[in-house]
Motif scaffolding. Structure first.
Motif, short mmCIF file in Angstrom:
data_model
loop_
_atom_site.label_atom_id
_atom_site.label_comp_id
_atom_site.label_asym_id
_atom_site.label_seq_id
_atom_site.Cartn_x
_atom_site.Cartn_y
_atom_site.Cartn_z
N LEU A 145 12.14 -18.22 -11.34
CA LEU A 145 13.04 -17.09 -11.56
C LEU A 145 12.58 -15.79 -10.90
N CYS A 146 11.31 -15.45 -11.06
CA CYS A 146 10.87 -14.15 -10.59
C CYS A 146 9.36 -14.11 -10.46
N ARG A 147 8.89 -13.08 -9.76
CA ARG A 147 7.46 -12.82 -9.61
C ARG A 147 7.12 -11.50 -10.29
N TYR A 148 5.87 -11.36 -10.65
CA TYR A 148 5.43 -10.12 -11.28
C TYR A 148 3.94 -9.94 -11.02
N HIS A 149 3.48 -8.72 -11.24
CA HIS A 149 2.06 -8.46 -11.11
C HIS A 149 1.53 -7.87 -12.41
N LEU A 150 0.24 -7.69 -12.44
CA LEU A 150 -0.41 -7.12 -13.62
C LEU A 150 -0.86 -5.69 -13.33
N SER A 151 -0.98 -4.92 -14.38
CA SER A 151 -1.52 -3.57 -14.27
C SER A 151 -2.72 -3.42 -15.19
N VAL A 152 -3.69 -2.64 -14.73
CA VAL A 152 -4.82 -2.26 -15.57
C VAL A 152 -4.54 -0.84 -16.05
N VAL A 153 -4.43 -0.65 -17.36
CA VAL A 153 -4.07 0.65 -17.90
C VAL A 153 -5.12 1.11 -18.91
N ALA A 154 -5.09 2.42 -19.17
CA ALA A 154 -6.02 3.02 -20.12
C ALA A 154 -5.25 4.03 -20.99
N PRO A 155 -5.77 4.33 -22.18
CA PRO A 155 -5.14 5.38 -23.00
C PRO A 155 -5.12 6.70 -22.24
N ALA A 156 -4.12 7.51 -22.51
CA ALA A 156 -3.97 8.78 -21.79
C ALA A 156 -5.17 9.69 -21.97
N ASP A 157 -5.82 9.62 -23.13
CA ASP A 157 -6.95 10.51 -23.39
C ASP A 157 -8.31 9.89 -23.05
N ALA A 158 -8.30 8.75 -22.37
CA ALA A 158 -9.57 8.12 -21.98
C ALA A 158 -10.33 9.03 -21.02
N PRO A 159 -11.67 9.01 -21.03
CA PRO A 159 -12.46 9.90 -20.17
C PRO A 159 -12.56 9.42 -18.73
N TYR A 160 -11.64 8.59 -18.30
CA TYR A 160 -11.61 8.09 -16.92
C TYR A 160 -10.14 7.98 -16.50
N SER A 161 -9.88 8.30 -15.24
CA SER A 161 -8.51 8.26 -14.73
C SER A 161 -8.35 7.38 -13.50
N THR A 162 -9.45 6.82 -13.03
CA THR A 162 -9.41 5.88 -11.92
C THR A 162 -10.24 4.65 -12.31
N LEU A 163 -10.05 3.57 -11.57
CA LEU A 163 -10.83 2.38 -11.87
C LEU A 163 -12.31 2.62 -11.61
N GLN A 164 -12.62 3.36 -10.54
CA GLN A 164 -14.03 3.65 -10.24
C GLN A 164 -14.67 4.43 -11.38
N GLU A 165 -13.93 5.37 -11.96
CA GLU A 165 -14.47 6.13 -13.09
C GLU A 165 -14.65 5.23 -14.32
N PHE A 166 -13.72 4.30 -14.51
CA PHE A 166 -13.88 3.37 -15.63
C PHE A 166 -15.11 2.49 -15.45
N VAL A 167 -15.34 2.00 -14.25
CA VAL A 167 -16.51 1.15 -13.98
C VAL A 167 -17.79 1.92 -14.29
N ALA A 168 -17.85 3.18 -13.83
CA ALA A 168 -19.04 4.00 -14.09
C ALA A 168 -19.22 4.23 -15.59
N TRP A 169 -18.12 4.52 -16.28
CA TRP A 169 -18.17 4.73 -17.73
C TRP A 169 -18.61 3.47 -18.45
N ALA A 170 -18.05 2.32 -18.06
CA ALA A 170 -18.39 1.05 -18.70
C ALA A 170 -19.85 0.70 -18.49
N ARG A 171 -20.37 1.01 -17.32
CA ARG A 171 -21.77 0.70 -17.04
C ARG A 171 -22.69 1.52 -17.95
N SER A 172 -22.32 2.75 -18.20
CA SER A 172 -23.16 3.61 -19.04
C SER A 172 -22.98 3.31 -20.53
N SER A 173 -21.78 2.90 -20.92
CA SER A 173 -21.51 2.67 -22.34
C SER A 173 -22.07 1.35 -22.83
#
Length: 331
Positions: free
Chosen positions: A129-157
């Motif tokens: 019927l159709c194709r779709y993709h996935l999205s990686v999302v974060a809460p609006a108030d998360a301390p990261y706004s890009t995937l690179q920032e999330f990776v850095a945050w995850a590494r430290s946390s």
């Protein structure tokens, strides 16, 4: 004959049969005629309001008009979509029982679950019927706004989590492949379905979530979620400003999944053909296409024969992915 050879042979079909695939569709016009007034059950293994449910409801009404036959959508929820497919394998193969499902329930699950109640060969393809993709999302108030920032945050946390709507599918593998590539400790948290996951990430119960983009659209527009990346090979026409995981340095994290309809193996061929043709007509309806596009689904009809071939290719890819990350089969 190997399983892949069997799948491809069945997918290629023969001139005498309009419907072939990984299962066997029996030619029996009489048995379909006897069921022609019985409502069609289109089972969905995910909750109302989730992505597969949205697709089912978009195509059901125009298909019903085309067939002159009721189509009843039922949501048999649980076990990450497996319950619906288990229901189908036990249901009558009379041309009235079908399941609408993401492909990975058929192609990934046999690779990732140690004890699965069904196999791909137990089902006959109806149509894609159709194709779709996935999205990686974060809460609006998360301390990261890009995937690179999330990776850095995850590494430290060292206690980062990612939420998914079920185990052992493309959503979980997206997070696991990212964790492997960055040597991160990312704990997957599985929810019962898309709506539950969306509520969880919006409330900050998980640090990021991975799911069909359709589950997040309204909350992204409302500013309650932010998109970090998508899983397409090239930027999505629906979100051209959002980077792909490929361009962010993860060439293996590409998931452009698809949704199709399957029947129980042995379902009479005329019943499969009727629904296949009705769905093809439904996907040409401007209202249906607009509904799907607004939820970031790309209409991509393929008949049973080609759906069988796509499922065979998907199955082989999942085997390779399981080996790549050393995924331990789920009990």
């Amino acid at each position: 004959m190997s399983r892949r050879s069997f799948l491809m042979k069945m997918g290629a079909g023969v001139a005498a049969a309009r419907v072939t695939g990984f299962g066997v569709a029996m030619s029996s016009a009489g048995s379909v005629g006897a069921q022609s007034r019985k409502p069609i059950t289109l089972m969905v293994g995910f909750p109302p309001g989730g992505g597969p449910d949205l697709v089912a409801r978009a195509v059901a009404e125009p298909a019903r008009r085309d067939l002159g036959q009721a189509i009843v959508i039922e949501n048999r929820i649980g076990a990450s979509g497996r319950i619906a497919l288990d229901w189908l394998r036990k249901a009558e193969g009379n041309g009235s029982n079908f399941v609408l499902t993401p492909a990975s329930m058929l192609t990934a699950y046999p690779q990732v679950y140690k004890r699965l109640s069904y196999s791909l060969a137990e089902f006959a393809p109806v149509c894609k019927l159709c194709r779709y993709h996935l999205s990686v999302v974060a809460p609006a108030d998360a301390p990261y706004s890009t995937l690179q920032e999330f990776v850095a945050w995850a590494r430290s946390s060292k206690e980062a989590t990612f939420g998914v709507p079920g185990q052992g599918n493309a959503t979980e593998f997206t997070g696991r492949l990212l964790a492997q590539a960055e040597n991160l400790s990312l704990e997957p948290i599985s929810y019962r379905g898309g709506p539950q996951l969306t509520q969880a990430v919006t409330a900050g119960e998980v640090n990021v979530a991975v799911n069909l983009s359709s589950n997040f659209i309204e909350l992204i527009k409302a500013g309650r979620l932010k998109v970090l990346a998508v899983t397409t090979a090239a930027r999505s026409p629906f979100s051209p400003d959002v980077p792909t995981l490929v361009e962010l340095g993860y060439p293996d994290i590409v998931f452009e999944e698809f949704i199709g309809i399957v029947a129980r193996n042995g379902t009479p061929e005329p019943g499969i053909v009727r629904l296949q043709d009705a769905m093809q007509a439904a996907l040409q309806d401007a209202t249906v296409r607009d509904t799907l596009s607004r939820s970031e689904y790309l209409p991509d009809f393929k008949p049973a024969r080609l759906l069988g071939a796509d499922l065979a290719a998907s199955s082989e890819r999942w085997k390779a992915l399981v080996r790549k990350i050393g995924f331990k089969p789920i009990e």
